[in-house]
Design a protein around this motif. Sequence first.
Motif, short mmCIF file in Angstrom:
data_model
loop_
_atom_site.label_atom_id
_atom_site.label_comp_id
_atom_site.label_asym_id
_atom_site.label_seq_id
_atom_site.Cartn_x
_atom_site.Cartn_y
_atom_site.Cartn_z
N MET A 1 0.85 -1.21 0.00
CA MET A 1 0.00 0.00 0.00
C MET A 1 0.88 1.25 0.00
SD MET A 1 -2.99 1.07 2.68
CE MET A 1 -3.96 -0.40 2.40
N ALA A 2 0.47 2.23 -0.79
CA ALA A 2 1.23 3.48 -0.87
C ALA A 2 1.24 4.17 0.49
CB ALA A 2 0.59 4.39 -1.90
N SER A 3 2.33 4.84 0.80
CA SER A 3 2.34 5.59 2.06
C SER A 3 1.42 6.80 1.88
CB SER A 3 3.75 6.04 2.42
OG SER A 3 4.07 7.22 1.70
N GLN A 4 0.72 7.15 2.92
CA GLN A 4 -0.28 8.19 2.76
C GLN A 4 -0.07 9.32 3.75
OE1 GLN A 4 -4.40 6.56 2.41
NE2 GLN A 4 -3.30 4.65 2.63
N LYS A 5 0.01 10.52 3.20
CA LYS A 5 0.16 11.68 4.07
C LYS A 5 -1.21 12.06 4.67
CE LYS A 5 -0.42 14.78 0.27
NZ LYS A 5 -0.55 15.01 -0.95
N LYS A 6 -1.17 13.03 5.54
CA LYS A 6 -2.42 13.44 6.19
C LYS A 6 -3.35 14.09 5.17
CE LYS A 6 -2.40 14.98 10.67
NZ LYS A 6 -2.11 15.99 11.70
N MET A 7 -4.63 13.69 5.21
CA MET A 7 -5.62 14.24 4.28
C MET A 7 -6.81 14.79 5.07
SD MET A 7 -4.66 13.86 1.07
CE MET A 7 -6.20 14.09 0.18
N GLY A 28 -18.66 18.94 8.37
CA GLY A 28 -17.67 18.33 9.25
C GLY A 28 -16.34 18.16 8.55
N LEU A 29 -15.33 17.81 9.34
CA LEU A 29 -13.99 17.58 8.82
C LEU A 29 -13.51 16.20 9.28
CD1 LEU A 29 -11.62 19.00 7.25
CD2 LEU A 29 -10.68 19.55 9.51
N LEU A 30 -13.14 15.38 8.31
CA LEU A 30 -12.63 14.04 8.59
C LEU A 30 -11.13 14.05 8.28
CD1 LEU A 30 -13.71 11.09 9.29
CD2 LEU A 30 -13.75 10.70 6.83
N VAL A 31 -10.32 13.72 9.29
CA VAL A 31 -8.87 13.75 9.11
C VAL A 31 -8.35 12.31 9.02
CG1 VAL A 31 -6.68 14.61 10.04
CG2 VAL A 31 -8.81 15.88 10.47
N LEU A 41 -14.57 16.15 13.36
CA LEU A 41 -15.09 17.27 14.15
C LEU A 41 -15.85 18.27 13.29
CD1 LEU A 41 -11.74 18.99 15.35
CD2 LEU A 41 -12.04 17.69 13.29
N PRO A 42 -16.68 19.11 13.94
CA PRO A 42 -17.42 20.12 13.19
C PRO A 42 -16.43 21.05 12.49
CG PRO A 42 -18.12 20.07 15.49
CD PRO A 42 -16.92 19.21 15.40
N ILE A 43 -16.85 21.62 11.37
CA ILE A 43 -15.91 22.36 10.53
C ILE A 43 -15.25 23.55 11.26
CG2 ILE A 43 -17.59 23.94 9.44
CD1 ILE A 43 -14.74 22.12 7.63
N GLU A 44 -16.01 24.28 12.10
CA GLU A 44 -15.41 25.45 12.77
C GLU A 44 -14.25 25.00 13.65
OE1 GLU A 44 -18.84 24.68 14.17
OE2 GLU A 44 -19.28 24.88 12.02
N LYS A 45 -14.50 23.96 14.44
CA LYS A 45 -13.44 23.45 15.32
C LYS A 45 -12.29 22.89 14.50
CE LYS A 45 -15.90 22.20 19.51
NZ LYS A 45 -16.54 21.09 20.23
N GLY A 46 -12.64 22.23 13.41
CA GLY A 46 -11.63 21.61 12.55
C GLY A 46 -10.70 22.64 11.96
N LEU A 47 -11.29 23.76 11.50
CA LEU A 47 -10.45 24.79 10.89
C LEU A 47 -9.53 25.43 11.92
CD1 LEU A 47 -12.99 26.43 8.40
CD2 LEU A 47 -11.11 24.85 7.89
N LYS A 49 -8.30 24.03 14.51
CA LYS A 49 -7.25 23.09 14.90
C LYS A 49 -6.26 22.80 13.76
CE LYS A 49 -7.08 18.56 17.26
NZ LYS A 49 -7.94 17.50 17.80
N TYR A 50 -6.77 22.74 12.52
CA TYR A 50 -5.93 22.22 11.44
C TYR A 50 -5.63 23.19 10.30
CZ TYR A 50 -6.81 17.62 13.52
OH TYR A 50 -6.87 16.55 14.37
N SER A 51 -6.21 24.40 10.30
CA SER A 51 -6.07 25.22 9.09
C SER A 51 -4.61 25.49 8.72
CB SER A 51 -6.86 26.52 9.21
OG SER A 51 -6.34 27.27 10.27
N SER A 52 -3.72 25.51 9.71
CA SER A 52 -2.31 25.75 9.39
C SER A 52 -1.70 24.58 8.61
CB SER A 52 -1.52 26.00 10.67
OG SER A 52 -1.51 24.82 11.45
N GLN A 53 -2.32 23.39 8.73
CA GLN A 53 -1.78 22.21 8.02
C GLN A 53 -2.49 21.96 6.69
OE1 GLN A 53 -1.78 18.62 10.52
NE2 GLN A 53 -1.84 19.93 12.32
N MET A 54 -3.65 22.62 6.51
CA MET A 54 -4.46 22.30 5.33
C MET A 54 -3.98 23.05 4.10
SD MET A 54 -8.12 22.18 7.33
CE MET A 54 -9.21 21.95 5.95
N THR A 55 -3.80 22.31 3.00
CA THR A 55 -3.35 22.93 1.74
C THR A 55 -4.31 22.51 0.63
OG1 THR A 55 -2.01 21.03 1.11
CG2 THR A 55 -0.93 22.72 2.45
#
Length: 433
Positions: A1-7, A28-31, A41-47, A49-55
Amino acid sequence: MASQKKMFYKGVILNPKTDTKCDYFPQGLLVVKEGKIKDLLPIEKGLKKYSSQMTKTNTKDFGHSLILPGFFDMHFHWVQDEVREMPKDSLLEWLEKYTFPTEMKFANKKYAKDKAKKFFKKLASAGTIGGACYSSIHEVALDAAMSEVKGDFVIGNVLMNMYSPEKLTQTEDDSLALTKKLIKKYGKRHCFTPRFAITTTPKVMKKGSQMADKANCFKQTHLSETPAEIDFVLSIYRKIPGFEKVSNYTEIYQKTGMLGKRSLMGHGIHLSSNELKVLKKTKTSIIHCPTSNAPIKDKGLGSGLFDFKKVEKAKITWALGSDIGGGPFLSMFDVMRSFVDQNKKKNITDATYVMALYRSTLAGAKILGLGKSAGNFEKEKDANFIVVPMKKNMTGRNPEEILQKIIGQYKLKRSLYDHLVSMTYFKGLAIFK
Ligand code: GUN
Ligand code: FE
């Protein structure tokens, strides 16, 4: 299986928990990372927590589409794809007229391989990523299924030694030798599969069951699907030495060692309270197949309505299955629809879509021993999910309303359920898009 980065996957998300509980994220946001669920988690909380990592490259916005766990279809016959929409009849006549002649074709290796390629592609496209599957009697067909299937499935070759057409009849020795060989070859992916008590001798059930138990394999068969089947079973067995005094169908499986915590009994519609007690005591599961049991006018075999409340009361574990080709469509959405509608017609209102979703996902995973690794979006479980596009007006205040809208839309065009899913992910990788 291919290695998978965070999505990061955004969408309308449902996470089934129990018969009455399903988490709902209107957005919602599924990580996901390395094939596992890392967060939900719900999108507001997700953003936050994770917006700095999301591209752009690691984020997929499914917008108004629904994200659900992939389905477990706990009882289906992959070799019956061709007969599922053909005319139906009552069970025993339908087997003779349509099903057995179709299954005979799977003796041919090339035919089996071609069919398997097509069927398992369709199954992934319908959103099914796990379950328990019946093949024909032939080793080549089982090999084809094992190599083409994508997901967490157990699969077995049906065993047929009596009251079967000549071309589908094996000797007891052949059945047992093949069972031994296939358990060795496929380990726990192999499912010991006497077709049902009519076609499989007690010796094969007993000895094969012992082999399956030793290897911790699952076992599956059909139990009490129609009254005519039950009468026939009892008339046969009451003439077999050692079985003269059996008082019911379940007792035959009990005496041959077929029951147990890794045993899946298809249908179980017409069972007495004594039989239910035995199933409970042995921790045997029942797989309910509403589209197959539905009236002939609804493309089923007219076998009757499964009393899920009675089975619940008896504390028996159960899950849903399509029973392809007894059931006409691959999609578990159609199975969910049928479960809810048939019960509603009998004024049994607690058969909800939320219950149907749980019984089409986590309940099946649990029965297969995968409750800790699959079936819903709990953290560290496998990232098995499907994406279902929704029309703009398909909003809902709760999971029941959302499911009702999605499933309600094709009640009159049921073949479209097989095409509701736009993407299927198994362990983080798209197996259909
Ligand atoms: N009982 C024995 N074989 C079968 C089958 O192929 N389909 C169904 N629905 N019931 C069965
Ligand atoms: Fe079946």
